[in-house]
Design a protein around this motif. Structure first.
Motif, PDB file in Angstrom:
ATOM      1  N   ALA A 248       0.864   1.565   2.260  1.00  0.00           N
ATOM      2  CA  ALA A 248       2.212   2.037   1.932  1.00  0.00           C
ATOM      3  C   ALA A 248       2.665   3.151   2.864  1.00  0.00           C
ATOM      4  CB  ALA A 248       2.255   2.518   0.483  1.00  0.00           C
ATOM      5  N   ALA A 249       1.721   3.955   3.350  1.00  0.00           N
ATOM      6  CA  ALA A 249       2.049   5.104   4.196  1.00  0.00           C
ATOM      7  C   ALA A 249       1.950   4.795   5.682  1.00  0.00           C
ATOM      8  CB  ALA A 249       1.127   6.277   3.849  1.00  0.00           C
ATOM      9  N   ARG A 250       1.810   3.538   6.027  1.00  0.00           N
ATOM     10  CA  ARG A 250       1.612   3.189   7.444  1.00  0.00           C
ATOM     11  C   ARG A 250       2.749   3.680   8.326  1.00  0.00           C
ATOM     12  NH1 ARG A 250       1.055   2.920  11.898  1.00  0.00           N
ATOM     13  NH2 ARG A 250       0.208   1.299  13.256  1.00  0.00           N
ATOM     14  N   THR A 251       3.987   3.605   7.836  1.00  0.00           N
ATOM     15  CA  THR A 251       5.130   3.957   8.690  1.00  0.00           C
ATOM     16  C   THR A 251       6.035   5.019   8.077  1.00  0.00           C
ATOM     17  OG1 THR A 251       6.441   2.137   7.746  1.00  0.00           O
ATOM     18  CG2 THR A 251       5.168   1.662   9.747  1.00  0.00           C
ATOM     19  N   ARG A 252       5.606   5.652   6.980  1.00  0.00           N
ATOM     20  CA  ARG A 252       6.421   6.683   6.330  1.00  0.00           C
ATOM     21  C   ARG A 252       5.534   7.532   5.439  1.00  0.00           C
ATOM     22  NH1 ARG A 252       9.744   2.984   1.894  1.00  0.00           N
ATOM     23  NH2 ARG A 252       7.962   1.772   1.184  1.00  0.00           N
ATOM     24  N   ARG A 253       5.970   8.760   5.208  1.00  0.00           N
ATOM     25  CA  ARG A 253       5.246   9.599   4.247  1.00  0.00           C
ATOM     26  C   ARG A 253       5.672   9.211   2.837  1.00  0.00           C
ATOM     27  NH1 ARG A 253       8.176  14.051   2.281  1.00  0.00           N
ATOM     28  NH2 ARG A 253      10.207  14.359   3.294  1.00  0.00           N
ATOM     29  N   LEU A 254       4.818   9.498   1.881  1.00  0.00           N
ATOM     30  CA  LEU A 254       5.076   9.173   0.482  1.00  0.00           C
ATOM     31  C   LEU A 254       5.324  10.464  -0.280  1.00  0.00           C
ATOM     32  CD1 LEU A 254       2.228   6.540  -0.036  1.00  0.00           C
ATOM     33  CD2 LEU A 254       4.581   6.146   0.752  1.00  0.00           C
ATOM     34  N   SER A 255       6.437  10.535  -0.992  1.00  0.00           N
ATOM     35  CA  SER A 255       6.789  11.739  -1.738  1.00  0.00           C
ATOM     36  C   SER A 255       5.822  11.978  -2.893  1.00  0.00           C
ATOM     37  CB  SER A 255       8.206  11.611  -2.292  1.00  0.00           C
ATOM     38  OG  SER A 255       9.154  11.489  -1.262  1.00  0.00           O
ATOM     39  N   ALA A 256       5.679  13.243  -3.266  1.00  0.00           N
ATOM     40  CA  ALA A 256       4.877  13.581  -4.441  1.00  0.00           C
ATOM     41  C   ALA A 256       5.444  12.873  -5.666  1.00  0.00           C
ATOM     42  CB  ALA A 256       4.878  15.085  -4.656  1.00  0.00           C
ATOM     43  N   GLY A 257       4.557  12.272  -6.444  1.00  0.00           N
ATOM     44  CA  GLY A 257       4.976  11.506  -7.612  1.00  0.00           C
ATOM     45  C   GLY A 257       5.067  10.021  -7.362  1.00  0.00           C
ATOM     46  N   THR A 258       4.888   9.583  -6.118  1.00  0.00           N
ATOM     47  CA  THR A 258       4.854   8.145  -5.834  1.00  0.00           C
ATOM     48  C   THR A 258       3.731   7.490  -6.647  1.00  0.00           C
ATOM     49  OG1 THR A 258       5.774   8.342  -3.605  1.00  0.00           O
ATOM     50  CG2 THR A 258       4.396   6.421  -4.048  1.00  0.00           C
ATOM     51  N   ILE A 259       4.025   6.350  -7.241  1.00  0.00           N
ATOM     52  CA  ILE A 259       3.033   5.588  -8.001  1.00  0.00           C
ATOM     53  C   ILE A 259       2.705   4.323  -7.233  1.00  0.00           C
ATOM     54  CG2 ILE A 259       2.492   4.421 -10.173  1.00  0.00           C
ATOM     55  CD1 ILE A 259       4.544   6.225 -11.537  1.00  0.00           C
ATOM     56  N   ILE A 260       1.420   4.048  -7.056  1.00  0.00           N
ATOM     57  CA  ILE A 260       0.937   2.827  -6.413  1.00  0.00           C
ATOM     58  C   ILE A 260       0.195   2.005  -7.461  1.00  0.00           C
ATOM     59  CG2 ILE A 260      -0.500   1.838  -4.600  1.00  0.00           C
ATOM     60  CD1 ILE A 260       1.753   3.411  -3.417  1.00  0.00           C
ATOM     61  N   GLY A 261       0.611   0.758  -7.656  1.00  0.00           N
ATOM     62  CA  GLY A 261      -0.018  -0.111  -8.643  1.00  0.00           C
ATOM     63  C   GLY A 261      -0.986  -1.090  -8.014  1.00  0.00           C
ATOM     64  N   SER A 262      -1.972  -1.490  -8.795  1.00  0.00           N
ATOM     65  CA  SER A 262      -2.999  -2.415  -8.324  1.00  0.00           C
ATOM     66  C   SER A 262      -2.558  -3.866  -8.327  1.00  0.00           C
ATOM     67  CB  SER A 262      -4.253  -2.298  -9.195  1.00  0.00           C
ATOM     68  OG  SER A 262      -3.995  -2.769 -10.515  1.00  0.00           O
ATOM     69  N   GLY A 263      -1.503  -4.175  -9.092  1.00  0.00           N
ATOM     70  CA  GLY A 263      -1.221  -5.571  -9.401  1.00  0.00           C
ATOM     71  C   GLY A 263      -2.094  -6.026 -10.548  1.00  0.00           C
ATOM     72  N   THR A 264      -1.829  -7.208 -11.059  1.00  0.00           N
ATOM     73  CA  THR A 264      -2.496  -7.724 -12.250  1.00  0.00           C
ATOM     74  C   THR A 264      -4.015  -7.752 -12.086  1.00  0.00           C
ATOM     75  OG1 THR A 264      -0.587  -9.143 -12.627  1.00  0.00           O
ATOM     76  CG2 THR A 264      -2.586  -9.665 -13.843  1.00  0.00           C
ATOM     77  N   VAL A 265      -4.715  -7.156 -13.045  1.00  0.00           N
ATOM     78  CA  VAL A 265      -6.176  -7.187 -13.037  1.00  0.00           C
ATOM     79  C   VAL A 265      -6.623  -8.627 -13.286  1.00  0.00           C
ATOM     80  CG1 VAL A 265      -8.274  -6.281 -14.086  1.00  0.00           C
ATOM     81  CG2 VAL A 265      -6.241  -4.824 -13.884  1.00  0.00           C
ATOM     82  N   SER A 266      -7.502  -9.117 -12.419  1.00  0.00           N
ATOM     83  CA  SER A 266      -7.863 -10.536 -12.468  1.00  0.00           C
ATOM     84  C   SER A 266      -9.301 -10.719 -12.013  1.00  0.00           C
ATOM     85  CB  SER A 266      -6.925 -11.334 -11.555  1.00  0.00           C
ATOM     86  OG  SER A 266      -7.245 -12.702 -11.552  1.00  0.00           O
ATOM     87  N   ASN A 267     -10.046 -11.534 -12.748  1.00  0.00           N
ATOM     88  CA  ASN A 267     -11.441 -11.825 -12.420  1.00  0.00           C
ATOM     89  C   ASN A 267     -11.639 -13.308 -12.164  1.00  0.00           C
ATOM     90  OD1 ASN A 267     -13.014  -9.454 -14.759  1.00  0.00           O
ATOM     91  ND2 ASN A 267     -11.868  -9.104 -12.885  1.00  0.00           N
ATOM     92  N   ALA A 268     -12.602 -13.622 -11.306  1.00  0.00           N
ATOM     93  CA  ALA A 268     -12.909 -15.015 -11.013  1.00  0.00           C
ATOM     94  C   ALA A 268     -13.498 -15.729 -12.231  1.00  0.00           C
ATOM     95  CB  ALA A 268     -13.865 -15.103  -9.833  1.00  0.00           C
ATOM     96  N   ALA A 269     -14.227 -14.993 -13.071  1.00  0.00           N
ATOM     97  CA  ALA A 269     -14.862 -15.600 -14.246  1.00  0.00           C
ATOM     98  C   ALA A 269     -13.815 -15.943 -15.291  1.00  0.00           C
ATOM     99  CB  ALA A 269     -15.900 -14.651 -14.826  1.00  0.00           C
ATOM    100  N   ARG A 270     -13.684 -17.218 -15.612  1.00  0.00           N
ATOM    101  CA  ARG A 270     -12.673 -17.655 -16.580  1.00  0.00           C
ATOM    102  C   ARG A 270     -12.929 -17.071 -17.970  1.00  0.00           C
ATOM    103  NH1 ARG A 270     -10.504 -22.550 -14.425  1.00  0.00           N
ATOM    104  NH2 ARG A 270     -10.084 -22.080 -12.242  1.00  0.00           N
TER     105      ARG A 270
END
Length: 333
Positions: A248-270
């Motif tokens: 996310a910070a590759r081309t810009r700084r991130l302001s304080a309070g920025t939230i980064i999400g993991s995306g849906t938690v998912s496992n290979a085991a059904r």
């Protein structure tokens, strides 16, 4: 240290410190009026907040009150930026099949991420008002981190040093809009209504061994209308939060309070189940030839709680929400 935001009639709520067992709380408004202010001034407020937390956990705060999670909004009711990734590749590959989209180039080596709405986060017990059942209403259980101001070009190893808090998220989705918006090349808009958060934000050190290699190593227990839906484990996250922050910070700084999400938690085991309906549906398509599980209807409830394998409670508290029909008013004020 555990922090939460009580609703007080203001847009950003009142910052409180919560005890380790989540039974008691103490106002921290004398230190910082709200959590966004605290994150922006973390170097100045972290020590006083920790001291208040230590006093509370030692039962030395006479003014402590009983903590009621239903009185909370999201830990950050709003922030300057919310970026959500798809860091569990098992989920991403299943969604490619669900949406019938071509494989994303470098999907295994470069994170995918979209910028969501950060102006109107929902609290853990808020009703979720949506316009139409036919939109394909879906929940998505995930984890996230709240950042200090983060410099442009930070590397993945250094990036974890900018994580101030860890949070638990329900990133609501409207699946009927997803395929078109993905194919447009402009990312999600209508497919992503307001995101919900568990009541408590936790400093990484407070998670102990559950904060491991930039991942939340806990089961995320999900139930829908009182029925078990899944308990996938966060350790199978293919990209760490350090890698997501660096992306996310590759081309810009991130302001304080920025939230980064993991995306849906998912496992290979059904056997671990899923943290969203769309994933279960595509598994049904693969295994049985067609999807049987419907999306949510008005009146449905979803409950989420991250827990260690041997525990019945978790550090973030519970998200427990009902989907209701929105009352829309198209008139300009």
């Amino acid at each position: 240290m555990k922090l939460a935001t009580l609703r007080n009639g203001s847009r950003d709520g009142e910052l409180v410190v919560v005890s380790r067992d989540a039974r008691m709380y103490m106002s921290a408004s004398a230190i910082a009026p709200n959590l966004l202010d605290a994150i922006e001034r973390w170097q100045a407020v972290a020590q006083p907040l920790q001291a208040l937390s230590d006093e509370l956990n030692a039962s030395r705060v006479a003014a402590a009150r009983h903590f009621v999670p239903a009185d909370c909004g999201a830990p950050l009711p709003r922030c300057y930026q919310w970026c959500d990734a798809s860091a569990f590749l098992n989920h991403g590959r299943l969604m490619e099949r669900a949406f019938n989209t071509p494989p994303i180039p470098d999907f295994d080596s470069t994170p995918v991420m979209y910028q969501g709405a950060s102006d109107d986060f929902l609290g853990p017990y808020d009703d979720v008002a949506l316009p139409c059942e036919a939109d394909g209403i879906d929940f998505e259980g995930e984890f996230g981190v709240v950042l200090a101001e983060t410099p442009m070009g930070v590397d993945a190893d250094s990036a974890l040093g900018y994580v101030r808090l860890v949070v638990q998220i329900n990133d609501w989705s409207l699946r009927s809009y997803g395929p078109r918006e993905m194919k447009s090349g402009f990312g999600f808009l209508q497919a992503k209504p307001s995101t919900s958060f568990a009541p408590i934000a936790v400093t990484p050190d407070d998670l102990g061994a559950a904060w491991n290699n930039g991942r939340v190593s806990m089961n995320l227990h999900v139930s829908w209308n009182g029925q078990w839906f899944g308990h996938p484990h966060g350790s199978e996250m293919n990209f760490s939060f350090g890698q997501l922050i660096a992306h996310a910070a590759r081309t810009r700084r991130l302001s304080a309070g920025t939230i980064i999400g993991s995306g849906t938690v998912s496992n290979a085991a059904r056997a671990n189940g899923s943290a969203c309906i769309a994933e279960r549906r595509v598994i049904e398509m693969i295994d049985e030839g067609s999807a049987r599980t419907p999306f949510m209807r008005f009146g449905d409830r979803v409950r989420m709680q991250a827990r260690l394998a041997d525990e019945h409670s978790g550090p973030f508290g519970v998200i427990d929400q009902r989907v209701v029909k929105a009352e829309t008013d198209r008139r300009a004020s």
